[in-house]
Design a protein around this motif. Sequence first.
Motif, PDB file in Angstrom:
ATOM      1  N   PHE A   6      -3.017  -4.503   0.216  1.00 38.63           N
ATOM      2  CA  PHE A   6      -2.314  -3.161   0.100  1.00 38.63           C
ATOM      3  C   PHE A   6      -1.058  -3.119   0.985  1.00 38.63           C
ATOM      4  O   PHE A   6      -1.248  -3.228   2.226  1.00 38.63           O
ATOM      5  CB  PHE A   6      -3.213  -1.938   0.234  1.00 38.63           C
ATOM      6  CG  PHE A   6      -4.280  -1.601  -0.909  1.00 38.63           C
ATOM      7  CD1 PHE A   6      -3.972  -0.359  -1.625  1.00 38.63           C
ATOM      8  CD2 PHE A   6      -5.360  -2.206  -0.847  1.00 38.63           C
ATOM      9  CE1 PHE A   6      -4.781  -0.153  -2.656  1.00 38.63           C
ATOM     10  CE2 PHE A   6      -6.139  -1.911  -1.922  1.00 38.63           C
ATOM     11  CZ  PHE A   6      -6.079  -1.124  -2.791  1.00 38.63           C
ATOM     12  N   ASN A   8       1.616  -0.097   2.238  1.00 33.96           N
ATOM     13  CA  ASN A   8       1.745   1.182   2.280  1.00 33.96           C
ATOM     14  C   ASN A   8       3.302   1.235   2.468  1.00 33.96           C
ATOM     15  O   ASN A   8       3.919   1.016   3.485  1.00 33.96           O
ATOM     16  CB  ASN A   8       1.036   1.709   3.163  1.00 33.96           C
ATOM     17  CG  ASN A   8       1.197   3.413   3.485  1.00 33.96           C
ATOM     18  OD1 ASN A   8       2.342   3.912   2.862  1.00 33.96           O
ATOM     19  ND2 ASN A   8       0.470   4.042   3.957  1.00 33.96           N
ATOM     20  N   HIS A  25      -2.664   5.532  -0.665  1.00 37.35           N
ATOM     21  CA  HIS A  25      -3.046   4.134   0.085  1.00 37.35           C
ATOM     22  C   HIS A  25      -4.449   4.130   0.601  1.00 37.35           C
ATOM     23  O   HIS A  25      -5.489   3.251   0.367  1.00 37.35           O
ATOM     24  CB  HIS A  25      -2.009   3.930   1.088  1.00 37.35           C
ATOM     25  CG  HIS A  25      -2.349   2.774   1.982  1.00 37.35           C
ATOM     26  ND1 HIS A  25      -1.764   1.338   1.632  1.00 37.35           N
ATOM     27  CD2 HIS A  25      -2.980   2.369   3.295  1.00 37.35           C
ATOM     28  CE1 HIS A  25      -2.172   0.587   2.577  1.00 37.35           C
ATOM     29  NE2 HIS A  25      -2.975   1.086   3.267  1.00 37.35           N
ATOM     30  N   MET A  29      -7.707   1.611  -0.958  1.00 41.94           N
ATOM     31  CA  MET A  29      -8.318   0.918  -0.139  1.00 41.94           C
ATOM     32  C   MET A  29      -9.893   1.066  -0.025  1.00 41.94           C
ATOM     33  O   MET A  29     -10.599   0.204  -0.325  1.00 41.94           O
ATOM     34  CB  MET A  29      -7.781   0.737   1.338  1.00 41.94           C
ATOM     35  CG  MET A  29      -6.524   0.451   1.437  1.00 41.94           C
ATOM     36  SD  MET A  29      -6.317  -0.996   2.659  1.00 41.94           S
ATOM     37  CE  MET A  29      -7.476  -1.297   3.512  1.00 41.94           C
ATOM     38  N   VAL A  39     -10.353  -6.601   1.111  1.00 45.64           N
ATOM     39  CA  VAL A  39      -8.981  -6.033   1.083  1.00 45.64           C
ATOM     40  C   VAL A  39      -8.312  -6.020   2.413  1.00 45.64           C
ATOM     41  O   VAL A  39      -8.878  -6.289   3.761  1.00 45.64           O
ATOM     42  CB  VAL A  39      -9.202  -4.483   0.981  1.00 45.64           C
ATOM     43  CG1 VAL A  39      -9.331  -4.220  -0.465  1.00 45.64           C
ATOM     44  CG2 VAL A  39      -9.924  -3.768   1.969  1.00 45.64           C
ATOM     45  N   GLN A  41      -4.426  -4.873   4.663  1.00 46.57           N
ATOM     46  CA  GLN A  41      -3.329  -4.025   4.573  1.00 46.57           C
ATOM     47  C   GLN A  41      -2.063  -4.037   5.667  1.00 46.57           C
ATOM     48  O   GLN A  41      -2.243  -4.679   6.375  1.00 46.57           O
ATOM     49  CB  GLN A  41      -3.808  -2.427   4.466  1.00 46.57           C
ATOM     50  CG  GLN A  41      -4.237  -2.307   6.034  1.00 46.57           C
ATOM     51  CD  GLN A  41      -4.591  -0.751   6.424  1.00 46.57           C
ATOM     52  OE1 GLN A  41      -4.272   0.090   5.558  1.00 46.57           O
ATOM     53  NE2 GLN A  41      -5.853  -0.410   6.943  1.00 46.57           N
ATOM     54  N   ILE A  64      -0.974  -4.718  -4.253  1.00 45.32           N
ATOM     55  CA  ILE A  64      -0.676  -3.061  -4.666  1.00 45.32           C
ATOM     56  C   ILE A  64       0.393  -2.525  -3.422  1.00 45.32           C
ATOM     57  O   ILE A  64       0.022  -2.563  -2.326  1.00 45.32           O
ATOM     58  CB  ILE A  64      -2.010  -2.509  -4.610  1.00 45.32           C
ATOM     59  CG1 ILE A  64      -2.944  -3.193  -5.748  1.00 45.32           C
ATOM     60  CG2 ILE A  64      -1.661  -0.963  -4.940  1.00 45.32           C
ATOM     61  CD1 ILE A  64      -4.548  -2.311  -5.716  1.00 45.32           C
ATOM     62  N   TRP A  65       1.446  -2.064  -4.384  1.00 45.66           N
ATOM     63  CA  TRP A  65       2.341  -1.388  -3.135  1.00 45.66           C
ATOM     64  C   TRP A  65       2.609  -0.122  -3.625  1.00 45.66           C
ATOM     65  O   TRP A  65       2.825   0.253  -4.779  1.00 45.66           O
ATOM     66  CB  TRP A  65       3.903  -2.167  -3.569  1.00 45.66           C
ATOM     67  CG  TRP A  65       4.997  -1.775  -2.696  1.00 45.66           C
ATOM     68  CD1 TRP A  65       4.881  -0.775  -1.709  1.00 45.66           C
ATOM     69  CD2 TRP A  65       6.102  -2.527  -2.482  1.00 45.66           C
ATOM     70  NE1 TRP A  65       6.179  -0.673  -0.863  1.00 45.66           N
ATOM     71  CE2 TRP A  65       6.840  -1.794  -1.404  1.00 45.66           C
ATOM     72  CE3 TRP A  65       6.520  -3.453  -2.984  1.00 45.66           C
ATOM     73  CZ2 TRP A  65       7.986  -2.201  -1.047  1.00 45.66           C
ATOM     74  CZ3 TRP A  65       8.132  -3.688  -2.649  1.00 45.66           C
ATOM     75  CH2 TRP A  65       8.597  -3.041  -1.543  1.00 45.66           C
ATOM     76  N   GLN A  66       1.866   0.781  -2.555  1.00 43.69           N
ATOM     77  CA  GLN A  66       2.041   2.243  -2.715  1.00 43.69           C
ATOM     78  C   GLN A  66       3.307   2.639  -2.050  1.00 43.69           C
ATOM     79  O   GLN A  66       3.310   2.562  -0.992  1.00 43.69           O
ATOM     80  CB  GLN A  66       0.849   2.713  -2.044  1.00 43.69           C
ATOM     81  CG  GLN A  66       0.892   4.414  -2.084  1.00 43.69           C
ATOM     82  CD  GLN A  66       0.854   5.161  -3.273  1.00 43.69           C
ATOM     83  OE1 GLN A  66       0.233   4.853  -3.949  1.00 43.69           O
ATOM     84  NE2 GLN A  66       2.070   5.889  -3.462  1.00 43.69           N
TER      85      GLN A  66
END
Length: 77
Positions: A6, A8, A25, A29, A39, A41, A64-66
């Motif tokens: 992830f 953020n 985010h 997660m 996971v 981050q 995953i790009w928030q």
Amino acid sequence: MKKVLFLNGGKQFAHSDGRYNTTLHEAGMALLDHAGFDVQQTFIDGGYNVAEEVQKFLWADVIIWQMPGWWMGAPWT
């Protein structure tokens, strides 16, 4: 088990301290962690080590790009 990274990409500036992106985010997660995914981050605005991030990208099955949606593109960092 899928390995998920992830990112953020929220930014802190002026009147915004990035709470919306941080909330999304953290929710993502928590959901995937609870579902048994492995996971990791990175909070991009907090700084990062390029060599460590390369290793995270190589480790991850999914990234995953928030990030803020109103920027018309990725934040500069």
